[in-house]
Design an enzyme around this catalytic site. Structure first.
Site, short mmCIF file in Angstrom:
data_model
loop_
_atom_site.label_atom_id
_atom_site.label_comp_id
_atom_site.label_asym_id
_atom_site.label_seq_id
_atom_site.Cartn_x
_atom_site.Cartn_y
_atom_site.Cartn_z
N HIS A 17 30.10 -20.42 -12.35
CA HIS A 17 29.67 -21.70 -12.94
C HIS A 17 30.81 -22.32 -13.75
CE1 HIS A 17 25.38 -19.86 -13.01
NE2 HIS A 17 25.35 -20.80 -12.11
N LYS A 41 8.83 -21.22 -13.93
CA LYS A 41 9.72 -20.11 -13.61
C LYS A 41 10.08 -19.36 -14.89
CE LYS A 41 14.03 -20.26 -11.26
NZ LYS A 41 14.94 -21.11 -10.49
N ARG A 90 28.65 -21.89 -2.41
CA ARG A 90 29.30 -20.60 -2.24
C ARG A 90 29.46 -20.26 -0.78
NH1 ARG A 90 25.27 -18.27 -6.60
NH2 ARG A 90 24.20 -20.00 -5.62
N SER A 128 23.97 -15.60 -10.71
CA SER A 128 23.27 -15.07 -11.89
C SER A 128 22.39 -13.90 -11.48
CB SER A 128 22.41 -16.16 -12.52
OG SER A 128 23.21 -17.23 -12.94
P1 ADP Z 1 19.85 -23.35 -9.60
O1 ADP Z 1 18.67 -22.52 -10.04
O2 ADP Z 1 19.67 -24.83 -9.83
O3 ADP Z 1 20.38 -23.05 -8.22
P2 ADP Z 1 22.12 -21.91 -10.70
O4 ADP Z 1 22.36 -21.71 -12.16
O5 ADP Z 1 21.81 -20.70 -9.90
O6 ADP Z 1 20.96 -22.99 -10.67
O7 ADP Z 1 23.34 -22.64 -10.04
C1 ADP Z 1 23.73 -23.96 -10.43
C2 ADP Z 1 24.69 -24.50 -9.38
O8 ADP Z 1 25.90 -23.75 -9.41
C3 ADP Z 1 24.17 -24.41 -7.94
O9 ADP Z 1 24.60 -25.57 -7.24
C4 ADP Z 1 24.86 -23.19 -7.39
O10 ADP Z 1 25.02 -23.25 -6.00
C5 ADP Z 1 26.19 -23.25 -8.12
N1 ADP Z 1 26.84 -21.95 -8.24
C6 ADP Z 1 26.39 -20.85 -8.87
N2 ADP Z 1 27.28 -19.83 -8.79
C7 ADP Z 1 28.33 -20.31 -8.06
C8 ADP Z 1 29.57 -19.74 -7.60
N3 ADP Z 1 29.91 -18.47 -7.84
N4 ADP Z 1 30.38 -20.53 -6.87
C9 ADP Z 1 30.03 -21.81 -6.59
N5 ADP Z 1 28.89 -22.40 -6.99
C10 ADP Z 1 28.05 -21.66 -7.72
#
Ligand code: ADP
Length: 159
Positions: A17, A41, A90, A128
């Site tokens: 992130h 959630k 990703r 995460s």
């Molecule tokens: P959500 O529940 O909205 O998917 P996340 O916190 O899991 O929220 O992720 C927020 C954004 O960051 C999403 O678009 C996700 O694809 C992106 N993201 C998370 N980890 C990575 C990573 N390692 N590389 C690229 N993008 C990431």
């Protein structure tokens, strides 16, 4: 002034992130990283703790603001005067969901565009949920999360 929103769960924020955020902060005048409050959630960490940990992790980025919001991302983006939503990609597996989400958002407000960013390869696999899994099974997460998150989680385990 180009304002971008980077919305997500950030439960907790990871180095993946942070890398996306840093890239976004280099492109846009201001980036608001915003934690979605989703009453349906139940998260791993409370939203207020996630916001606090993000704040502590982004002190080196001047044009980044940390916030949380409830309801539709696009409504929040309009309220904040943003023109762009940032999302990260990703793998191909992210693509279908992210494409649908961006098209839904664009149908709701065509003036706000979604921009997709990718991380450095070394952060690409980090999510995460993977981190939670490693942490809950006593693995070392120090390489995957910013220092404030690491310190917080280690302290939580000890308590
Ligand atoms: P959500 O529940 O909205 O998917 P996340 O916190 O899991 O929220 O992720 C927020 C954004 O960051 C999403 O678009 C996700 O694809 C992106 N993201 C998370 N980890 C990575 C990573 N390692 N590389 C690229 N993008 C990431």
């Amino acid at each position: 002034m180009k304002i971008a929103i980077y919305p997500g769960s950030f439960d907790p924020i990871t180095k993946g992130h942070l890398d996306i955020l840093k890239t976004g902060a280099g492109i846009f005048d201001k980036v608001i990283i915003a934690v979605a409050r989703n009453s349906e959630k139940k998260g791993f960490l409370p939203v207020d703790e996630r916001v606090k940990l993000i704040r502590e992790s982004v002190t080196h980025l001047d044009n980044v603001e940390v916030d949380s919001f409830e309801g539709l991302t696009i409504e929040y983006a309009k309220k904040r005067g943003a023109q762009v939503l940032i999302r990260g990609l990703r793998a191909v597996s992210d693509f279908e969901y992210e494409l649908q989400l961006s098209q839904a958002n664009s149908a709701l407000c065509e003036d706000i565009k979604t921009v997709f960013l990718t991380t450095k390869p070394k952060y690409n696999f980090i999510s995460s949920s993977t981190i939670k899994e490693i942490y809950l099974n006593n693995g070392d997460i120090s390489k995957f999360v910013p220092q404030p998150v690491y310190d917080y989680l280690v302290k939580r385990k000890v308590c």
